[in-house]
Enzyme design. Structure first.
Site, PDB file in Angstrom:
ATOM      1  CG  LEU A  57      -1.614  -1.279   1.639  1.00 31.22           C
ATOM      2  CD1 LEU A  57      -2.550  -1.008   2.803  1.00 31.22           C
ATOM      3  CD2 LEU A  57      -2.356  -1.896   0.474  1.00 31.22           C
ATOM      4  CB  SER A  59       0.449   7.027   1.077  1.00 24.71           C
ATOM      5  OG  SER A  59      -0.303   6.163   1.896  1.00 24.71           O
ATOM      6  NE  ARG A 100       2.120  10.784   9.045  1.00 24.79           N
ATOM      7  CZ  ARG A 100       3.121  11.673   9.147  1.00 24.79           C
ATOM      8  NH1 ARG A 100       4.213  11.510   8.420  1.00 24.79           N
ATOM      9  NH2 ARG A 100       3.046  12.685   9.976  1.00 24.79           N
ATOM     10  CG  ASP A 132      -1.181   7.671   9.280  1.00 26.30           C
ATOM     11  OD1 ASP A 132      -2.004   7.867   8.366  1.00 26.30           O
ATOM     12  OD2 ASP A 132      -0.262   6.835   9.196  1.00 26.30           O
ATOM     13  NE  ARG A 134      -0.801   6.821   5.877  1.00 23.60           N
ATOM     14  CZ  ARG A 134       0.440   6.352   5.821  1.00 23.60           C
ATOM     15  NH1 ARG A 134       0.975   6.049   4.646  1.00 23.60           N
ATOM     16  NH2 ARG A 134       1.140   6.187   6.928  1.00 23.60           N
TER      17      ARG A 134
END
Length: 208
Positions: A57, A59, A100, A132, A134
């Site tokens: 994953l 970002s 993030r 963060d 996310r």
């Protein structure tokens, strides 16, 4: 955390990847309908994914991925991930979660505060933003749409594995990435270890 509603593949296109150091890989890039956050995330399918593919994953990071910024390790991690996943077979999810999850402008504002002595997490807090932000619901949707139920996760970040497991994915193993320290990002890497327990060798990341 319950499993997310189903997403479906929208399009698939073959894209030859070429990196500045000469590395090349052929990829299939997949777009999706029905992602929970409505963002234009993509899956980059590399090699021949098996029953338990290697997955990252990643970002989005404009400064690191595109401009080669040395303030983070995002660009080198992306380059490494493509080669490692292509060699084994798997999927790189390129997630539109700049900074993030706080966005590009806020990330650059946080950089300015880091220049005054705050670390990356303290800078976010000083701006009234989460450390963060996310959420990996869309990532789990994308993987399911590709037929992935079990995976090995290429990541130093334990939160990614925990969120995926909470969304019903089977994360068999978490595989660490390399360490890409520079004079400009060593404080950033140390902060990731101290604040969010990233699996990086802290002893090798002494401040310069």
């Amino acid at each position: 955390m319950p499993p997310a509603p189903a997403a479906t593949p929208r399009s698939r296109v073959q894209v030859p990847l070429r990196f500045p150091d000469g590395y090349r890989a052929d990829a299939e890039i997949v777009t999706f309908h029905g992602l929970a956050d409505g963002r234009e995330h993509v899956a980059v399918v590399l090699g021949d994914p098996g029953p338990v593919p290697l997955v990252r994953l990643h970002s989005e990071c404009l400064t690191g991925d595109v401009f080669g910024s040395a303030r983070c390790d995002c660009g080198p991690q992306l380059r490494e991930a493509v080669e490692r996943i292509a060699g084994r077979g798997g999927v790189l999810l390129y997630l539109r979660q700049e900074g993030r999850g706080i966005g590009l402008y806020n990330k650059l504002d946080a950089y300015a505060l880091q220049d005054q002595g705050l670390d990356t997490y303290e800078a976010n807090a000083a701006l009234g933003l989460p450390e963060d932000a996310r959420d990996y619901t869309a990532a789990a949707q994308m993987l399911r749409a590709l037929g992935v139920g079990a995976l090995d996760l290429l990541s130093n970040n334990p939160d990614k594995a925990e969120q995926l497991r909470g969304l019903g994915m089977e994360v068999r193993d978490r595989v660490p990435t390399g360490v890409f320290a520079t004079d400009h990002n060593v404080r950033y890497l140390r902060a990731k270890v101290l604040h969010t327990q990233h699996t990086l060798p802290l002893a090798e990341l002494s401040a310069s």
